[in-house]
Design an enzyme around this catalytic site. Sequence first.
Site, PDB file in Angstrom:
ATOM      1  CE1 TYR A 137      -3.656   2.593   0.672  1.00  0.00           C
ATOM      2  CE2 TYR A 137      -2.159   3.408   2.369  1.00  0.00           C
ATOM      3  CZ  TYR A 137      -3.288   3.569   1.575  1.00  0.00           C
ATOM      4  OH  TYR A 137      -4.040   4.713   1.691  1.00  0.00           O
ATOM      5  CE  LYS A 142      -3.406   5.284  -1.790  1.00  0.00           C
ATOM      6  NZ  LYS A 142      -4.437   5.837  -2.703  1.00  0.00           N
TER       7      LYS A 142
END
Length: 252
Positions: A174, A178
């Site tokens: 994750y 990002k």
Amino acid sequence: MTQIDRLPTEITTPESHQTALVTGGNSGIGFAVARQLLDRGATVWIGARDIDKGRRAAAELGPSVRVVHLDVTDATSVAAAAIQIGELDILINNAGVNPGGEDITGTDIEQLRVAYETNVFGLIAVTQAMLPALRRSAHPRIVNVSSGTGSLTWNSGANPQFDWERVQGGGIAYRSSKTAVNAVTLLTAQALGADVKVNALAPGRRQTNLVAGATGGGDPAEAATGVLRLALLPDNGPTGALWSWDGTLVPW
């Protein structure tokens, strides 16, 4: 690319007939963004991978909202959505996933693929598909919902608000996706020039469905207000930066 370190607190009202698309708009931050845009008189499309969930969200938001089936990982779905929407002024790339996983020693490659397919490749695919419509807009805006956990500066320990020692190296799927979103934001802003305002938002920890069973976190509506600051920027507003939900600049 930006030369300011704080956004103005005042949020403008969209011009009449401005149209916005919020991907992943059927829940969480995206749902709150859609509601706030509707309250300001914008025409709002919510993109939903599950069309039934999209319709239920639309029923809650009211009769003026529009729903489009949009799976950001499916090229056919993205192309069809662009045709259905037609004209567009504001693109909110909000759809995202967190497939879990640990640091590099305990994360499955498939978790990385899942994170990047939606958070990065899907974001790029939707942006590319919507660009022709955005270029026709008088005030085009793109907001990529990112994360402060993608800031390399903050990940290096420069943000005392986070216990990086506890999570150091964790959540590589994750968090690295990002970081990629932040890079895509900057490069997109450079490619499109000053007329298309392209910014990313770090919404802070929110009570959403991003992490199954997660507890805690702030109100998604608070983060949505941060998104609106960027979606409704004046023509002299900044581009090519990562902003916190409270309007302060976040380092890459």
